[in-house]
Design a protein around this motif. Sequence first.
Motif, PDB file in Angstrom:
ATOM      1  N   UNK A  25      36.582  57.927  18.573  1.00 26.58           N
ATOM      2  CA  UNK A  25      37.813  58.240  19.281  1.00 26.58           C
ATOM      3  C   UNK A  25      38.762  59.102  18.482  1.00 26.58           C
ATOM      4  N   UNK A  26      38.450  59.353  17.211  1.00 24.52           N
ATOM      5  CA  UNK A  26      39.257  60.260  16.398  1.00 24.52           C
ATOM      6  C   UNK A  26      40.271  59.609  15.480  1.00 24.52           C
ATOM      7  N   UNK A  27      40.415  58.283  15.501  1.00 30.47           N
ATOM      8  CA  UNK A  27      41.368  57.612  14.604  1.00 30.47           C
ATOM      9  C   UNK A  27      40.874  57.699  13.162  1.00 30.47           C
ATOM     10  N   UNK A  28      41.817  57.906  12.228  1.00 32.52           N
ATOM     11  CA  UNK A  28      41.464  58.008  10.808  1.00 32.52           C
ATOM     12  C   UNK A  28      42.473  57.251   9.958  1.00 32.52           C
ATOM     13  N   UNK A  29      42.043  56.907   8.750  1.00 34.96           N
ATOM     14  CA  UNK A  29      42.943  56.300   7.769  1.00 34.96           C
ATOM     15  C   UNK A  29      42.384  56.592   6.376  1.00 34.96           C
ATOM     16  N   UNK A  30      43.280  56.873   5.450  1.00 32.47           N
ATOM     17  CA  UNK A  30      42.878  57.089   4.064  1.00 32.47           C
ATOM     18  C   UNK A  30      43.173  55.830   3.264  1.00 32.47           C
ATOM     19  N   UNK A  31      42.170  55.339   2.540  1.00 29.35           N
ATOM     20  CA  UNK A  31      42.344  54.113   1.763  1.00 29.35           C
ATOM     21  C   UNK A  31      41.934  54.360   0.315  1.00 29.35           C
ATOM     22  N   UNK A  32      42.498  53.556  -0.563  1.00 31.27           N
ATOM     23  CA  UNK A  32      42.113  53.588  -1.974  1.00 31.27           C
ATOM     24  C   UNK A  32      41.199  52.404  -2.248  1.00 31.27           C
ATOM     25  N   UNK A  33      40.132  52.637  -2.963  1.00 30.23           N
ATOM     26  CA  UNK A  33      39.176  51.574  -3.272  1.00 30.23           C
ATOM     27  C   UNK A  33      39.708  50.754  -4.448  1.00 30.23           C
ATOM     28  N   UNK A  34      39.932  49.481  -4.190  1.00 36.22           N
ATOM     29  CA  UNK A  34      40.476  48.586  -5.216  1.00 36.22           C
ATOM     30  C   UNK A  34      39.611  47.349  -5.438  1.00 36.22           C
ATOM     31  N   UNK A  35      38.540  47.230  -4.644  1.00 38.26           N
ATOM     32  CA  UNK A  35      37.781  45.980  -4.698  1.00 38.26           C
ATOM     33  C   UNK A  35      36.317  46.251  -4.379  1.00 38.26           C
TER      34      UNK A  35
END
Length: 305
Positions: free
Chosen positions: A161-171
């Motif tokens: 559907x086109x939704x995005x999110x940028x995350x930082x890998x911490x675990x």
Amino acid sequence: MSKRWLFLSAAAVLIVVSLALVLLPGDKNGEDVKAEAGRAATGSAANSPSASGTSTVSAAPSARATDASKKPSTTPSAHPTATSATPSATKPRQQAAGTASLAGRIRPGVTYRGVATFYDADGGGACLYDPGHDVLTGAMNTTDYESSKACGAYVLVHAAGGATVTVRITNECPGDCAPGQIDLSAQAFAKLASPSAGRIPITWNLVSPSTSDTISIRYKTGSSRYWCGIQAIGHRNPLARLEVLAGGTWRQLPRASYNYFLSESGSGCGGAIRLTDIYGEQLTVPALAVRPDVVQSTRLQFAKH
């Protein structure tokens, strides 16, 4: 005087004059002069603007053509040397090779497929970062976590559907998390789908985000000049190497699964630190005091890609 004497005298004079004309060199030279004059006249006519111009026009260009023919024989031979000496042609290959060797399983320009789940990400996680204000984080599956190589990496997650999110890998997401899977923080998952979905298909890729933050360094609890663990925090790009300056030589430290680089013998503890990201960029941190469990800021940050 008798007529006979006058006749004889006149005949003698004529004979003498005839002999003089024959013996004089002027006749022969005269012929030469005439021939030379003829040649001069011919040449003058050939070189005259009123003539066809064959001699005049063809003679001058022939000299230029000779000079011009010499130039190509020397000029091209100089070009290969200049080209081979130009580093711009070899740089992209060196950078690509460096990227390939420094990056782990998570590489720039590669799209990964998997699924996204979510969990309560209130703690610091396996990377041993302090819980911060950033709630958009993720726990990487064990395979792609790669013994903490993924720690600090930023990934852009795409949902249907086109939704995005940028995350930082911490675990790290151990156990049943398959390769390609990311266990997102609840806040990050909510940007892609309703929590009621629980599990959704995703694609994701490494990114190098804009940031005003700089890198910090922390010595692990228990560190001293005899043993130390060093952690880099807040790096924009994944960290490939951490080295310490010991005895005038840079020494690469091994990375533990809990995201600290260890100097078992104490070499370089408290000295200068050199950081290298997966793109090959190197940053040198001046010597910092060994202050266990204290975050010490720097003014350094890797370039955006």
